[in-house]
Design a protein around this motif. Structure first.
Motif, PDB file in Angstrom:
ATOM      1  N   ARG A  68       0.872  -0.727  -0.013  1.00  0.00           N
ATOM      2  CA  ARG A  68      -0.010   0.081  -0.167  1.00  0.00           C
ATOM      3  C   ARG A  68       1.221   1.211   0.075  1.00  0.00           C
ATOM      4  O   ARG A  68       0.788   2.528  -0.581  1.00  0.00           O
ATOM      5  CB  ARG A  68      -0.880  -0.318   0.785  1.00  0.00           C
ATOM      6  CG  ARG A  68      -1.264  -0.853   0.710  1.00  0.00           C
ATOM      7  CD  ARG A  68      -3.281  -0.632   1.846  1.00  0.00           C
ATOM      8  NE  ARG A  68      -3.302  -1.386   3.790  1.00  0.00           N
ATOM      9  CZ  ARG A  68      -3.377  -1.297   4.942  1.00  0.00           C
ATOM     10  NH1 ARG A  68      -4.300   0.153   4.620  1.00  0.00           N
ATOM     11  NH2 ARG A  68      -3.170  -1.350   5.501  1.00  0.00           N
ATOM     12  N   CYS A  69       2.380   1.519   0.653  1.00  0.00           N
ATOM     13  CA  CYS A  69       2.954   2.289   0.581  1.00  0.00           C
ATOM     14  C   CYS A  69       3.761   2.052  -0.258  1.00  0.00           C
ATOM     15  O   CYS A  69       4.357   3.469  -0.923  1.00  0.00           O
ATOM     16  CB  CYS A  69       3.518   2.322   2.340  1.00  0.00           C
ATOM     17  SG  CYS A  69       2.411   2.638   3.246  1.00  0.00           S
ATOM     18  N   ASN A 130       5.924   4.989   7.456  1.00  0.00           N
ATOM     19  CA  ASN A 130       5.560   6.287   8.528  1.00  0.00           C
ATOM     20  C   ASN A 130       4.979   7.960   7.171  1.00  0.00           C
ATOM     21  O   ASN A 130       4.506   8.298   8.224  1.00  0.00           O
ATOM     22  CB  ASN A 130       6.853   6.847   9.388  1.00  0.00           C
ATOM     23  CG  ASN A 130       7.065   5.818  10.494  1.00  0.00           C
ATOM     24  OD1 ASN A 130       5.766   4.973  10.888  1.00  0.00           O
ATOM     25  ND2 ASN A 130       8.160   5.029  10.844  1.00  0.00           N
ATOM     26  N   ASN A 131       5.779   7.374   5.829  1.00  0.00           N
ATOM     27  CA  ASN A 131       5.459   8.710   5.109  1.00  0.00           C
ATOM     28  C   ASN A 131       4.345   8.142   4.720  1.00  0.00           C
ATOM     29  O   ASN A 131       4.151   9.503   3.652  1.00  0.00           O
ATOM     30  CB  ASN A 131       6.362   8.674   4.803  1.00  0.00           C
ATOM     31  CG  ASN A 131       7.809   9.596   5.398  1.00  0.00           C
ATOM     32  OD1 ASN A 131       7.320  10.523   6.630  1.00  0.00           O
ATOM     33  ND2 ASN A 131       8.508   9.695   4.696  1.00  0.00           N
ATOM     34  N   CYS A 132       3.861   6.840   4.790  1.00  0.00           N
ATOM     35  CA  CYS A 132       2.248   6.724   3.787  1.00  0.00           C
ATOM     36  C   CYS A 132       1.295   6.935   4.691  1.00  0.00           C
ATOM     37  O   CYS A 132       1.103   6.390   5.950  1.00  0.00           O
ATOM     38  CB  CYS A 132       2.755   4.985   3.498  1.00  0.00           C
ATOM     39  SG  CYS A 132       1.125   4.866   2.671  1.00  0.00           S
ATOM     40  N   LYS A 133       0.291   7.890   3.787  1.00  0.00           N
ATOM     41  CA  LYS A 133      -0.949   7.137   4.087  1.00  0.00           C
ATOM     42  C   LYS A 133      -2.176   6.463   4.074  1.00  0.00           C
ATOM     43  O   LYS A 133      -2.412   6.339   2.875  1.00  0.00           O
ATOM     44  CB  LYS A 133      -1.721   8.673   3.949  1.00  0.00           C
ATOM     45  CG  LYS A 133      -1.061   9.983   4.182  1.00  0.00           C
ATOM     46  CD  LYS A 133      -1.301  10.497   6.308  1.00  0.00           C
ATOM     47  CE  LYS A 133      -0.454  11.758   6.071  1.00  0.00           C
ATOM     48  NZ  LYS A 133      -0.346  11.562   7.219  1.00  0.00           N
ATOM     49  N   TYR A 134      -1.384   5.070   4.424  1.00  0.00           N
ATOM     50  CA  TYR A 134      -2.085   3.808   4.483  1.00  0.00           C
ATOM     51  C   TYR A 134      -3.580   3.303   4.752  1.00  0.00           C
ATOM     52  O   TYR A 134      -3.718   3.000   4.796  1.00  0.00           O
ATOM     53  CB  TYR A 134      -0.685   2.898   4.907  1.00  0.00           C
ATOM     54  CG  TYR A 134      -0.703   2.681   6.010  1.00  0.00           C
ATOM     55  CD1 TYR A 134      -0.783   2.180   7.063  1.00  0.00           C
ATOM     56  CD2 TYR A 134       0.781   3.089   6.657  1.00  0.00           C
ATOM     57  CE1 TYR A 134      -1.079   2.034   8.152  1.00  0.00           C
ATOM     58  CE2 TYR A 134       1.496   3.261   7.554  1.00  0.00           C
ATOM     59  CZ  TYR A 134      -0.053   2.656   8.243  1.00  0.00           C
ATOM     60  OH  TYR A 134       0.459   2.476   9.914  1.00  0.00           O
TER      61      TYR A 134
END
Length: 135
Positions: A68-69, A130-134
């Protein structure tokens, strides 16, 4: 005494994955303790099965997050997970065939995997996830 104590160096800085890694560590320590205390073969087999099943769910979750990321190292990470799955499936099958001594090898394998895979490979996805809005 536990086989491995959780230390911050094991953290991948992804709260939900750290929680799962901690649970895996607890399961490894439970299995080690049961074997060290000479608990019944049935209990050891039950603990092995639970640990293997939990590992599989954890790896699925980790892989889903990486997909997802759009984690760039996903392909190589999936290969490593597949090798792990094949190895633990072999241990599980051997244990079913009454090869109780393989449990010692499984503990050693889990311990090495936990330390080496988490501290090197899993830490690589930390920033990406951590930088991904999953969610």
């Amino acid at each position: 005494m536990a086989l491995i104590q959780w230390e911050e160096k094991y953290s991948v800085n992804v709260i939900e994955l750290d929680k799962e890694h901690k649970r895996l560590l607890e399961m490894l320590n439970e299995l080690h303790s049961a074997m060290k205390l000479g608990k019944s073969r049935e209990l050891v087999e039950k603990l092995v099965n639970e640990a293997v099943d939990y590992c599989d769910k954890h790896l699925d979750h980790e892989e889903d997050l990486m997909k997802r990321c759009n984690y760039s190292g996903l392909s190589e990470h999936l290969k490593q997970h597949e090798i792990f799955r094949q190895k633990v499936t072999g241990f599980k099958l051997s244990l079913k065939k009454n090869n109780y001594t393989l449990s010692v090898g499984l503990i050693s394998f889990f311990k090495d995997w936990f330390i080496n895979h988490i501290c090197t490979e899993d830490k690589k996805y930390s920033t990406n996830i951590n930088n991904c809005k999953y969610s």
